[in-house]
Design an enzyme around this catalytic site. Structure first.
Site, PDB file in Angstrom:
ATOM      1  N   ASP A   1       5.124  -4.147   2.943  1.00 31.05           N
ATOM      2  CA  ASP A   1       5.527  -4.447   4.315  1.00 31.05           C
ATOM      3  C   ASP A   1       5.607  -5.962   4.451  1.00 31.05           C
ATOM      4  O   ASP A   1       4.644  -6.671   4.133  1.00 31.05           O
ATOM      5  CB  ASP A   1       4.516  -3.894   5.322  1.00 31.05           C
ATOM      6  CG  ASP A   1       4.570  -2.374   5.418  1.00 31.05           C
ATOM      7  OD1 ASP A   1       5.414  -1.769   4.748  1.00 31.05           O
ATOM      8  OD2 ASP A   1       3.751  -1.803   6.172  1.00 31.05           O
TER       9      ASP A   1
ATOM     10  N   ASP B   1       8.622   7.541  13.257  1.00 27.35           N
ATOM     11  CA  ASP B   1       7.282   7.004  13.478  1.00 27.35           C
ATOM     12  C   ASP B   1       6.778   7.576  14.789  1.00 27.35           C
ATOM     13  O   ASP B   1       7.429   7.409  15.834  1.00 27.35           O
ATOM     14  CB  ASP B   1       7.321   5.479  13.541  1.00 27.35           C
ATOM     15  CG  ASP B   1       8.011   4.867  12.317  1.00 27.35           C
ATOM     16  OD1 ASP B   1       7.837   5.432  11.221  1.00 27.35           O
ATOM     17  OD2 ASP B   1       8.722   3.862  12.469  1.00 27.35           O
TER      18      ASP B   1
END
Length: 241
Positions: free
Chosen positions: A8, A129
């Site tokens: 990330d 998500d």
């Protein structure tokens, strides 16, 4: 079943967030390319990359770093974060990315998913998500009133090759994957579902592995690999790909 180590990116560095909070970012490596090459040396074949800044700003922010990773490592890259147009999808596939993940745009502009899947079959996935079972967008900063399964069925019909399902409340918390919700999602779909969020131990990976028969096709692992809670050699042995 595929095990995806995660990189990330925030401000050009490898970080892990706690439950999607950009203000709770732990930096694990200042050199993302070095980290990608380390994963490659360890024996991983895929890499999940997210441009966190891009997810919030709606455009590629860490693009130069992502391109450097693609040029330097032979890993198959699954990329999300800030990809909002068909042109964006084409751009990244043309630069060595194996699969592009659409997230926010799948909610705000579903026709983009349809067109991208039509132009690039089997190379476009959708990231869902969820917070409390409802879809979150814009780098997890906005929670909608759309149920995850309803959204998943729509993007499946649009031609998505796979779903990456993240339980935001577990992401980076090392508390275990939400197997029940991920399996429930997978059972309602005919396309593969990749689990994300919460891996904290080999026991968590074993639990995901046991759910392969229920439609879970892979799992993303981040913080647990960085802090040593999961041994990469043992993990790869469990997920030969």
């Amino acid at each position: 079943m595929i095990l995806f180590p995660a990189i990330d990116l925030k401000d050009g560095k490898v970080v892990r967030l706690l439950r999607g909070d950009l203000d709770q970012a732990t930096v694990f490596n200042d050199e993302p390319v070095e980290q990608a090459l380390k994963f490659e040396r360890q024996g991983f074949t895929w890499l999940h990359v997210v441009d966190l800044n891009g997810a919030v700003q709606g455009r590629s922010v860490n693009g130069g770093t992502i391109e450097a990773i693609a040029w330097s490592a032979e890993l198959k890259i699954q990329l999300g974060g800030g990809v909002r147009t068909v042109a964006d999808v084409h751009y990244w596939l043309d630069r060595g990315v194996e699969r592009v993940v659409l997230g926010t745009v799948a909610v705000t502009e579903p026709d983009v998913v349809v067109e991208a899947c039509k132009q690039f079959p089997d190379r476009v996935a959708v990231g869902i998500d969820a917070r409390g079972g409802f879809v979150a967008t814009d780098g997890w900063t906005v929670t909608t009133d759309i149920r995850a399964l309803d959204h998943a069925k729509r993007v499946q019909d649009a031609g998505a090759a796979a779903i990456i399902y993240t339980d935001i409340d577990r992401d980076g918390a090392l508390t275990g994957v939400n197997i029940a919700e991920t399996v429930a999602l997978a059972k309602g779909l005919s396309i593969p579902v990749i689990a994300s969020g919460g891996v904290g131990s080999m026991q968590d990976l074993l639990a995901v592995r046991a759910a392969e028969k229920d439609g879970i096709a892979g799992v993303i692992c981040g913080r647990a690999l960085y802090d040593g809670s999961v041994d990469p050699v043992e993990a790869i042995a469990l997920f030969p790909s």
